[in-house]
Design an enzyme around this catalytic site. Structure first.
Site, PDB file in Angstrom:
ATOM      1  N   THR A 132       0.799  -1.224   0.000  1.00  0.00           N
ATOM      2  CA  THR A 132       0.000   0.000   0.000  1.00  0.00           C
ATOM      3  C   THR A 132       0.834   1.279   0.000  1.00  0.00           C
ATOM      4  O   THR A 132       0.271   2.381  -0.047  1.00  0.00           O
ATOM      5  CB  THR A 132      -0.924   0.009   1.229  1.00  0.00           C
ATOM      6  N   GLU A 133       2.158   1.151   0.035  1.00  0.00           N
ATOM      7  CA  GLU A 133       3.007   2.336   0.158  1.00  0.00           C
ATOM      8  C   GLU A 133       2.752   3.367  -0.939  1.00  0.00           C
ATOM      9  O   GLU A 133       2.739   4.576  -0.683  1.00  0.00           O
ATOM     10  CB  GLU A 133       4.497   1.928   0.132  1.00  0.00           C
ATOM     11  N   VAL A 134       2.555   2.880  -2.179  1.00  0.00           N
ATOM     12  CA  VAL A 134       2.431   3.785  -3.310  1.00  0.00           C
ATOM     13  C   VAL A 134       1.250   4.741  -3.140  1.00  0.00           C
ATOM     14  O   VAL A 134       1.275   5.869  -3.654  1.00  0.00           O
ATOM     15  CB  VAL A 134       2.311   2.969  -4.623  1.00  0.00           C
ATOM     16  N   LEU A 136       0.379   6.124  -0.404  1.00  0.00           N
ATOM     17  CA  LEU A 136       0.679   7.089   0.656  1.00  0.00           C
ATOM     18  C   LEU A 136       1.810   8.030   0.283  1.00  0.00           C
ATOM     19  O   LEU A 136       2.243   8.831   1.107  1.00  0.00           O
ATOM     20  CB  LEU A 136       1.051   6.347   1.955  1.00  0.00           C
ATOM     21  N   LEU A 138       4.766   6.776  -0.696  1.00  0.00           N
ATOM     22  CA  LEU A 138       5.956   6.039  -0.269  1.00  0.00           C
ATOM     23  C   LEU A 138       6.305   4.980  -1.314  1.00  0.00           C
ATOM     24  O   LEU A 138       5.711   4.928  -2.381  1.00  0.00           O
ATOM     25  CB  LEU A 138       5.690   5.381   1.088  1.00  0.00           C
TER      26      LEU A 138
END
Length: 257
Positions: A132-134, A136, A138
């Site tokens: 899920t980083e992308v 946020l 990140l």
């Protein structure tokens, strides 16, 4: 005893196996500084115990690990979280005992790094996974140290870039998990039964062989990945994304379908 004194990682040893169970429901087993310290301590004790043949990394509740503790990630020093995650991932890889992650719940972002650092992963039907980083602002920086040597490249590109959620069968196909099982407890016990037949020396030396590419990844890229993670966590865009997540509202760049 106050609730603050309750352990975030519950440790028990029986039948030649130490189980380290993530139990931090208030933040969905997020990788807080305290949880990682307790996990490192439990792992170190299991590593030096001659009566322990294997380590099981499990969880309570419906979430294995939600990733970084974003309430800490918005602090003054953006390197603390990434370095802590590197250290616990490397400790899992370097533990002389096989580490089996036992998952039957949701795994997100940094939690996937724990799976990458484990030697074997058994995932049940309630498991779901997402980088899920992308979403946020990140990137899956330090968790790539153990994961990139193991993941199918095209699948890594898809899930790193889209942040899509996928199930245990897909996780097995791309190399994230070892076994996708309808009855994960049974699958885990079959693996543990086999490990109990193996010698401690044989396990330690065989683990060194299979983890050579992972350790090479740590040796070559740790500083670059920590720098990347710290830079992104400290960026205005990621600060916006993390605050939006904590406040349960869409990030400013999220377009409606």
């Amino acid at each position: 005893m106050t609730s603050a004194a309750e352990p975030l990682v519950r440790v028990r040893t029986a039948g030649l196996v130490t189980t380290l169970e993530l139990d931090s429901p208030h933040n969905r087993n997020a990788l807080s500084t305290r949880l990682m310290a307790e996990l490192a301590q439990g792992l170190a004790e299991a590593a030096k115990d001659p009566q322990v043949r294997a380590v099981v990394l499990g969880h309570t509740g419906k979430v294995f690990c939600a990733g970084a503790d974003l309430s800490e990630a918005t602090g003054d020093d953006p390197t603390v979280g990434p370095r802590g995650l590197v250290e616990i991932q490397r400790a899992l890889v370097e533990c002389p005992k096989p580490v089996i992650a036992h998952v039957n719940g949701h795994v997100r972002a940094g939690g996937l790094g724990l799976l990458g650092a484990a030697d074997l992963v058994v995932a049940g039907p309630a498991s779901t996974f997402a980088f899920t980083e992308v979403r946020l602002g990140l990137a899956p920086a330090v968790i790539s140290l153990p994961l990139r040597p193991k993941l199918e490249p095209r699948a890594a590109a898809r899930y790193y870039l889209t942040g899509e959620t996928f199930d245990a069968a897909e996780a097995a196909r791309i190399g994230l998990v070892t076994v996708a099982a309808e009855q994960p407890e049974q699958a885990l016990e079959e693996i543990l039964a086999a490990l109990r037949l193996a010698s401690p020396q044989g396990l330690a030396e065989s683990k060194l062989l299979v983890n050579a590419p992972v350790l090479a990844s740590f040796d070559a890229d740790t500083e670059a990945r920590v720098e990347q993670s710290a830079r992104l966590f400290g960026s205005p865009e990621a600060q916006q994304g993390m605050r939006a997540f904590l406040e349960r509202r869409p990030a400013p760049w999220a377009a409606a379908e």
